[in-house]
Design a protein around this motif. Structure first.
Motif, short mmCIF file in Angstrom:
data_model
loop_
_atom_site.label_atom_id
_atom_site.label_comp_id
_atom_site.label_asym_id
_atom_site.label_seq_id
_atom_site.Cartn_x
_atom_site.Cartn_y
_atom_site.Cartn_z
N VAL A 1 3.76 36.74 12.59
CA VAL A 1 2.73 37.25 11.68
C VAL A 1 2.81 38.78 11.63
O VAL A 1 2.86 39.45 12.67
CB VAL A 1 1.33 36.81 12.14
N GLN A 2 2.80 39.35 10.42
CA GLN A 2 2.91 40.80 10.24
C GLN A 2 1.66 41.34 9.53
O GLN A 2 1.23 40.77 8.53
CB GLN A 2 4.16 41.15 9.42
N SER A 3 1.10 42.41 10.08
CA SER A 3 -0.11 42.99 9.51
C SER A 3 0.04 44.50 9.38
O SER A 3 0.62 45.16 10.26
CB SER A 3 -1.34 42.68 10.39
N TRP A 4 -0.51 45.04 8.30
CA TRP A 4 -0.51 46.49 8.10
C TRP A 4 -1.67 47.11 8.89
O TRP A 4 -2.78 46.58 8.88
CB TRP A 4 -0.68 46.83 6.62
N ILE A 5 -1.40 48.24 9.55
CA ILE A 5 -2.46 48.90 10.31
C ILE A 5 -2.47 50.40 9.98
O ILE A 5 -1.50 50.95 9.48
CB ILE A 5 -2.29 48.70 11.83
N CYS A 6 -3.60 51.02 10.28
CA CYS A 6 -3.72 52.47 10.12
C CYS A 6 -4.50 53.00 11.32
O CYS A 6 -5.60 52.51 11.63
CB CYS A 6 -4.43 52.82 8.82
N GLU A 7 -3.97 54.01 12.01
CA GLU A 7 -4.62 54.61 13.17
C GLU A 7 -5.05 56.04 12.86
O GLU A 7 -4.39 56.75 12.09
CB GLU A 7 -3.67 54.61 14.37
N TYR A 8 -6.16 56.44 13.47
CA TYR A 8 -6.67 57.80 13.25
C TYR A 8 -7.57 58.19 14.41
O TYR A 8 -7.98 57.34 15.22
CB TYR A 8 -7.45 57.87 11.93
N ARG A 9 -7.91 59.47 14.49
CA ARG A 9 -8.88 59.95 15.47
C ARG A 9 -10.10 60.43 14.70
O ARG A 9 -9.99 61.31 13.84
CB ARG A 9 -8.29 61.12 16.29
N PRO A 10 -11.28 59.86 14.97
CA PRO A 10 -12.48 60.24 14.21
C PRO A 10 -12.95 61.65 14.57
O PRO A 10 -12.55 62.22 15.58
CB PRO A 10 -13.51 59.19 14.65
N GLY A 11 -13.83 62.16 13.73
CA GLY A 11 -14.38 63.50 13.98
C GLY A 11 -13.35 64.58 13.79
O GLY A 11 -12.56 64.57 12.83
N ALA A 12 -13.30 65.53 14.72
CA ALA A 12 -12.36 66.64 14.63
C ALA A 12 -10.93 66.17 14.81
O ALA A 12 -9.98 66.86 14.39
CB ALA A 12 -12.70 67.71 15.68
N LEU B 1 -5.36 46.73 7.80
CA LEU B 1 -5.48 46.82 6.34
C LEU B 1 -5.31 45.47 5.67
O LEU B 1 -5.88 45.22 4.60
CB LEU B 1 -4.46 47.81 5.79
N GLY B 2 -4.52 44.60 6.26
CA GLY B 2 -4.26 43.29 5.66
C GLY B 2 -2.90 42.79 6.10
O GLY B 2 -2.13 43.51 6.75
N SER B 3 -2.58 41.57 5.75
CA SER B 3 -1.30 40.99 6.14
C SER B 3 -0.22 41.30 5.10
O SER B 3 -0.51 41.63 3.95
CB SER B 3 -1.43 39.48 6.30
N VAL B 4 1.02 41.17 5.53
CA VAL B 4 2.16 41.43 4.65
C VAL B 4 2.17 40.43 3.49
O VAL B 4 2.64 40.75 2.39
CB VAL B 4 3.47 41.36 5.46
N SER B 5 1.66 39.24 3.73
CA SER B 5 1.64 38.24 2.68
C SER B 5 0.64 38.56 1.57
O SER B 5 0.73 38.02 0.47
CB SER B 5 1.30 36.86 3.28
N VAL B 6 -0.30 39.47 1.87
CA VAL B 6 -1.33 39.83 0.89
C VAL B 6 -1.05 41.18 0.25
O VAL B 6 -1.21 41.35 -0.97
CB VAL B 6 -2.72 39.86 1.56
N LEU B 7 -0.63 42.15 1.06
CA LEU B 7 -0.39 43.52 0.56
C LEU B 7 1.09 43.86 0.61
O LEU B 7 1.76 43.63 1.62
CB LEU B 7 -1.17 44.53 1.39
N SER B 8 1.60 44.44 -0.46
CA SER B 8 2.97 44.95 -0.47
C SER B 8 3.01 46.26 0.30
O SER B 8 1.95 46.87 0.57
CB SER B 8 3.42 45.18 -1.91
N PRO B 9 4.19 46.77 0.69
CA PRO B 9 4.26 48.05 1.38
C PRO B 9 3.60 49.18 0.59
O PRO B 9 2.93 50.05 1.17
CB PRO B 9 5.77 48.27 1.54
N GLU B 10 3.77 49.17 -0.73
CA GLU B 10 3.18 50.22 -1.55
C GLU B 10 1.65 50.14 -1.56
O GLU B 10 0.95 51.16 -1.44
CB GLU B 10 3.70 50.12 -2.99
N GLN B 11 1.13 48.92 -1.68
CA GLN B 11 -0.32 48.75 -1.68
C GLN B 11 -0.92 49.11 -0.32
O GLN B 11 -1.98 49.76 -0.25
CB GLN B 11 -0.67 47.29 -2.02
#
Length: 425
Positions: free
Chosen positions: A37-48, A60-70
């Motif tokens: 199973v492959q899923s798109w993720i996004c990491e960040y540091r909140p605040g400053a 963000l969602g799975s590869v089966s739902v979102l394309s790389p561009e989306q």
């Protein structure tokens, strides 16, 4: 690497979860589970956003739902919100507190099954779609109580989710429910709600304290006489064939013989002589067989990698199997570039059971019978567990009642001492 359509097709599942990060957009990545199973993720540091602040991750969602561009566009939008002072992970946590059980199950399958095998996830998904979603899917996670779980279990046991659905030109999905299905599905629900607690979606597990139906697996242990009848049936079906006679109102009675091919016969003999699971034999490759040393090296059994020690009888069966392709038990695609393992042994096993008079015996019962012979011979549960590849000693403990020799020796010892004392009296 830069994540593109081409790059993700080259990614293969590993033994553990791996996250691939995009070179062009920091924080954007692809998480790949051992199950594939492959899923798109996004990491960040909140605040400053300093290094003293722990990173947060948003799926963000799975590869089966979102394309790389989306997925990349979604990550850019999320990171833009972070720069403006938002904390999307915290916002999602607040939103998730009001999600439905159906949503929770979908998230669990996407994010909470890192350590589960593909076959287990397939079974979980089936129970979720067939039982959990129809009865509890609409309920809010925070509202589910123990009484709801108890009612759910009774409904599944009573067959409220039973149905017969056509799944293709020739396929059918028959859901019967029953007490066994109810108990196993409630256990799955317990795992899902435990995961929900870890995700801070609710503070407790509503399945705790629910008294489940006994999960009677209906295990059968073949006797020596039944093993004899099975052996005769296999020999007959593989050679001369098993006679049959059919009649109907439209046509005259037909008669003939039914046969099974050499690979089906070999598969069933291997199940008898090794105690392996059906999937382990059907997926066995010649490259995993060491006939010289009498070993099978299974790379992906239910409990992970394991080595099977072959008896002389099992080695003899393997030595006689015709080699037609990559897999020991050849299927319809044997020898072709896209060769796949044989799917099942249902038809040959049904034929053999009818001929041998083994009513209600499942293929998996051959594994139980293999273990019962060892237990009855006083071989000891640790050895039997090692032969069967049990990861947990408690799994082997169910054969303890068959290990009568130590108890009989103790009974004889006590009895002889008492008898001797009574004679002296």
């Amino acid at each position: 690497m830069k994540i593109t359509r081409r790059s993700i097709t080259a990614i293969k599942p590993a033994e553990k979860t791996i996250t691939y990060y995009d070179d062009a957009l920091p924080g954007f990545g692809l998480k790949v589970l051992p199950s594939g199973v492959q899923s798109w993720i996004c990491e960040y540091r909140p605040g400053a956003g300093g290094r003293g602040v722990a990173k947060r991750r948003v799926v963000l969602g799975s590869v089966s739902v979102l394309s790389p561009e989306q997925a990349r566009d979604a990550a850019q939008t999320l990171l833009a919100r972070v720069r403006l002072g938002d904390d999307p992970s915290a916002d999602r946590a607040a939103e998730r507190a009001d999600i439905t059980v159906a949503d929770l199950c979908d998230r669990y399958l996407a994010e909470g099954c890192d350590l589960k095998k593909v076959s287990t996830i397939t079974t979980d998904r089936s129970r979720i779609e067939r039982h959990i979603k129809p009865l509890l899917g609409h309920r809010r996670v925070r509202e589910v109580q123990r009484l709801d779980i108890e009612r759910f279990m009774r409904d599944v046991a009573a067959g409220k989710t039973a149905r017969d659905v056509k799944t293709g030109k020739q396929g059918r999905s028959i859901v019967t429910g029953g007490k066994g299905a109810a108990t196993r599905t409630v256990r799955l629900l317990g795992g899902i709600f435990t995961w929900a607690i870890a995700q801070k979606l609710r503070p407790d597990n509503p399945t705790v304290g629910v008294q489940k139906f006994p999960d009677a697996s209906g295990e059968r242990y073949l006797t020596s006489e039944e093993f004899g009848r099975l052996g005769e049936a296999i020999e007959e079906a593989e050679t001369s064939g098993i006679p049959f006679r059919q009649s109907s109102s439209k046509h005259a009675a037909k008669s003939g013989v039914s046969r099974i091919d050499a690979h089906a016969a070999s598969a069933i003999r291997l199940l008898v002589f090794t105690g392996c699971r059906v999937s382990e034999i059907l997926n066995l490759r010649w490259a995993e067989c060491d006939l010289e040393r009498g070993l099978l090296f299974l790379p992906d059994s239910k409990t992970g990698r394991k080595t099977i020690v072959l008896s002389d009888a099992a080695s003899a069966v393997l030595a006689e199997v015709p080699k037609l392709g990559v897999y020991v038990i050849a299927g319809e695609t044997a020898g072709l570039p896209d060769e796949r393992p044989r799917r099942d042994l249902k038809r040959p096993w049904a034929l053999l059971c009818r001929r041998a008079g083994l009513e209600g015996v499942r293929l998996h019962d051959l594994r139980h019978s293999h273990a019962s012979i060892g237990a009855g011979a006083g071989m000891g549960l640790p050895i039997i567990g090692k032969l069967l590849g049990h990861a947990d000693p408690a799994t082997t403990a169910k054969y303890a009642h068959l290990d009568a020799d130590p108890v009989r020796r103790a009974a004889n010892e006590i009895g002889s001492r008492i008898a001797a004392a009574m004679k002296r009296a």
